[in-house]
Write an enzyme that holds these catalytic residues in place. Structure first.
Site, PDB file in Angstrom:
ATOM      1  N   HIS A 120     -31.802 -21.801 -36.040  1.00  0.00           N
ATOM      2  CA  HIS A 120     -32.984 -21.655 -35.173  1.00  0.00           C
ATOM      3  C   HIS A 120     -33.649 -20.289 -35.404  1.00  0.00           C
ATOM      4  O   HIS A 120     -34.882 -20.198 -35.507  1.00  0.00           O
ATOM      5  CB  HIS A 120     -32.523 -21.829 -33.716  1.00  0.00           C
ATOM      6  CG  HIS A 120     -33.555 -21.633 -32.661  1.00  0.00           C
ATOM      7  ND1 HIS A 120     -33.962 -22.649 -31.814  1.00  0.00           N
ATOM      8  CD2 HIS A 120     -34.258 -20.540 -32.263  1.00  0.00           C
ATOM      9  CE1 HIS A 120     -34.866 -22.187 -30.970  1.00  0.00           C
ATOM     10  NE2 HIS A 120     -35.073 -20.898 -31.215  1.00  0.00           N
ATOM     11  N   GLU A 121     -32.840 -19.232 -35.504  1.00  0.00           N
ATOM     12  CA  GLU A 121     -33.398 -17.872 -35.669  1.00  0.00           C
ATOM     13  C   GLU A 121     -33.989 -17.671 -37.070  1.00  0.00           C
ATOM     14  O   GLU A 121     -35.044 -17.043 -37.213  1.00  0.00           O
ATOM     15  CB  GLU A 121     -32.340 -16.809 -35.390  1.00  0.00           C
ATOM     16  CG  GLU A 121     -31.680 -16.862 -34.013  1.00  0.00           C
ATOM     17  CD  GLU A 121     -32.626 -16.999 -32.855  1.00  0.00           C
ATOM     18  OE1 GLU A 121     -33.807 -16.636 -32.972  1.00  0.00           O
ATOM     19  OE2 GLU A 121     -32.186 -17.501 -31.799  1.00  0.00           O
ATOM     20  N   CYS A 136     -36.042 -22.469 -26.355  1.00  0.00           N
ATOM     21  CA  CYS A 136     -36.515 -21.276 -27.077  1.00  0.00           C
ATOM     22  C   CYS A 136     -37.221 -20.364 -26.097  1.00  0.00           C
ATOM     23  O   CYS A 136     -38.030 -20.826 -25.279  1.00  0.00           O
ATOM     24  CB  CYS A 136     -37.462 -21.696 -28.198  1.00  0.00           C
ATOM     25  SG  CYS A 136     -38.089 -20.311 -29.163  1.00  0.00           S
ATOM     26  N   LEU A 137     -36.942 -19.077 -26.204  1.00  0.00           N
ATOM     27  CA  LEU A 137     -37.581 -18.103 -25.305  1.00  0.00           C
ATOM     28  C   LEU A 137     -39.092 -18.061 -25.519  1.00  0.00           C
ATOM     29  O   LEU A 137     -39.827 -17.652 -24.630  1.00  0.00           O
ATOM     30  CB  LEU A 137     -36.975 -16.711 -25.528  1.00  0.00           C
ATOM     31  CG  LEU A 137     -35.494 -16.579 -25.146  1.00  0.00           C
ATOM     32  CD1 LEU A 137     -34.947 -15.233 -25.591  1.00  0.00           C
ATOM     33  CD2 LEU A 137     -35.288 -16.780 -23.650  1.00  0.00           C
ATOM     34  N   GLY A 146     -30.052 -15.870 -28.576  1.00  0.00           N
ATOM     35  CA  GLY A 146     -30.512 -15.375 -29.871  1.00  0.00           C
ATOM     36  C   GLY A 146     -31.937 -14.870 -29.751  1.00  0.00           C
ATOM     37  O   GLY A 146     -32.654 -15.234 -28.804  1.00  0.00           O
ATOM     38  N   HIS A 151     -37.372 -19.013 -37.171  1.00  0.00           N
ATOM     39  CA  HIS A 151     -38.381 -18.088 -36.616  1.00  0.00           C
ATOM     40  C   HIS A 151     -38.858 -17.110 -37.688  1.00  0.00           C
ATOM     41  O   HIS A 151     -40.061 -16.842 -37.800  1.00  0.00           O
ATOM     42  CB  HIS A 151     -37.811 -17.288 -35.447  1.00  0.00           C
ATOM     43  CG  HIS A 151     -37.840 -17.982 -34.124  1.00  0.00           C
ATOM     44  ND1 HIS A 151     -38.995 -18.467 -33.550  1.00  0.00           N
ATOM     45  CD2 HIS A 151     -36.858 -18.250 -33.224  1.00  0.00           C
ATOM     46  CE1 HIS A 151     -38.715 -18.995 -32.360  1.00  0.00           C
ATOM     47  NE2 HIS A 151     -37.422 -18.894 -32.136  1.00  0.00           N
ATOM     48  N   GLN A 190     -40.284 -13.044 -32.785  1.00  0.00           N
ATOM     49  CA  GLN A 190     -40.600 -13.337 -31.379  1.00  0.00           C
ATOM     50  C   GLN A 190     -41.078 -12.110 -30.609  1.00  0.00           C
ATOM     51  O   GLN A 190     -41.672 -12.259 -29.543  1.00  0.00           O
ATOM     52  CB  GLN A 190     -39.383 -13.945 -30.672  1.00  0.00           C
ATOM     53  CG  GLN A 190     -39.000 -15.316 -31.200  1.00  0.00           C
ATOM     54  CD  GLN A 190     -37.741 -15.817 -30.538  1.00  0.00           C
ATOM     55  OE1 GLN A 190     -36.640 -15.472 -30.956  1.00  0.00           O
ATOM     56  NE2 GLN A 190     -37.885 -16.617 -29.498  1.00  0.00           N
TER      57      GLN A 190
HETATM   58  O1  GNR Z   1     -31.513 -18.880 -25.712  1.00  0.00           O
HETATM   59  C1  GNR Z   1     -31.624 -19.779 -26.554  1.00  0.00           C
HETATM   60  N1  GNR Z   1     -30.872 -20.901 -26.424  1.00  0.00           N
HETATM   61  C2  GNR Z   1     -30.780 -21.882 -27.392  1.00  0.00           C
HETATM   62  C3  GNR Z   1     -30.190 -23.089 -27.035  1.00  0.00           C
HETATM   63  C4  GNR Z   1     -30.053 -24.098 -27.964  1.00  0.00           C
HETATM   64  C5  GNR Z   1     -30.476 -23.903 -29.250  1.00  0.00           C
HETATM   65  C6  GNR Z   1     -31.069 -22.707 -29.629  1.00  0.00           C
HETATM   66  C7  GNR Z   1     -31.210 -21.699 -28.704  1.00  0.00           C
HETATM   67  S1  GNR Z   1     -31.911 -20.191 -29.175  1.00  0.00           S
HETATM   68  C8  GNR Z   1     -32.589 -19.636 -27.660  1.00  0.00           C
HETATM   69  C9  GNR Z   1     -33.136 -18.229 -27.784  1.00  0.00           C
HETATM   70  C10 GNR Z   1     -34.301 -18.223 -28.756  1.00  0.00           C
HETATM   71  O2  GNR Z   1     -35.382 -18.673 -28.509  1.00  0.00           O
HETATM   72  N2  GNR Z   1     -34.071 -17.737 -29.950  1.00  0.00           N
HETATM   73  O3  GNR Z   1     -35.033 -17.749 -30.873  1.00  0.00           O
HETATM   74 NI    NI Z   2     -36.321 -19.428 -30.379  1.00  0.00          NI
END
Ligand code: GNR
Ligand code: NI
Length: 167
Positions: free
Chosen positions: A133-134, A91-92, A46, A137, A51
């Site tokens: 999660h997104e 998270c990236l 995601g 952000h 980001q």
């Molecule tokens: O790549 C991602 N893997 C992930 C694994 C578990 C819960 C959430 C994520 S999202 C993350 C990519 C990211 O940072 N999206 O904002």
């Molecule tokens: Ni993230």
């Protein structure tokens, strides 16, 4: 298409609250395409526009193994949530950190697609986690901010040391 640089925690720009997209036009579609390319290359499941330092409510997600299920969410809102689940998240924008977070087990989300058409989606499991999660952000929230102050401080110290080495 273009790869976009991803902001790293504790960059304060990650705490910006993104603005709704007024119209899904070609510039938004270009952003979506660049975000998808950036997410696949990272690789991640995601990516929120926040980001890549674009503060508009745009998200791309693909939880498939073979990059075959790109999901685009413009102006997403969660209209229903059910149950709870705990998953180790990453998270990236916080590379190398994986921590358990509790979220709803299932969510119903309403959003616009890449043509500006409204749709609803029911999601559970990993997809539901990723949607939550997104959207966090877009609201300026990073997953580690759900952790205890002690854990968060340890992570901040670890990231600061790593930044010194790679600088
Ligand atoms: O790549 C991602 N893997 C992930 C694994 C578990 C819960 C959430 C994520 S999202 C993350 C990519 C990211 O940072 N999206 O904002
Ligand atoms: Ni993230």
């Amino acid at each position: 298409m273009a790869l976009l640089p991803i902001l790293r925690y504790p960059d304060p720009r990650l705490h910006t609250v993104a603005k709704p997209v007024a119209k899904v036009d070609d510039s938004i579609r270009r952003l979506i395409d660049d975000m998808a390319e950036t997410m696949y290359e990272a690789p991640g499941i995601g990516l929120a526009a926040t980001q890549v330092d674009v503060h508009k409510r745009v998200v791309v997600i693909d939880v498939s193994e073979d990059h075959s299920e790109l999901l685009v969410l413009v102006n997403p809102t969660i209209i229903d949530r059910q149950g709870a689940q705990v998953c180790e998240e990453g998270c990236l924008s916080v590379p190398g950190v994986y921590e358990k977070v509790e979220r709803a087990e299932a969510v119903t989300v309403r959003a616009l697609d890449r043509d500006g058409k409204s749709f609803e989606l029911e999601a559970e499991g990993l997809l539901a986690i990723c949607i939550q999660h997104e959207i966090d952000h877009l609201d300026g929230k990073v997953f580690i901010e759900y952790l205890s102050q002690l854990k968060l401080n340890r992570i901040k110290t670890k990231l600061a040391k790593k930044a010194r080495i790679t600088a």
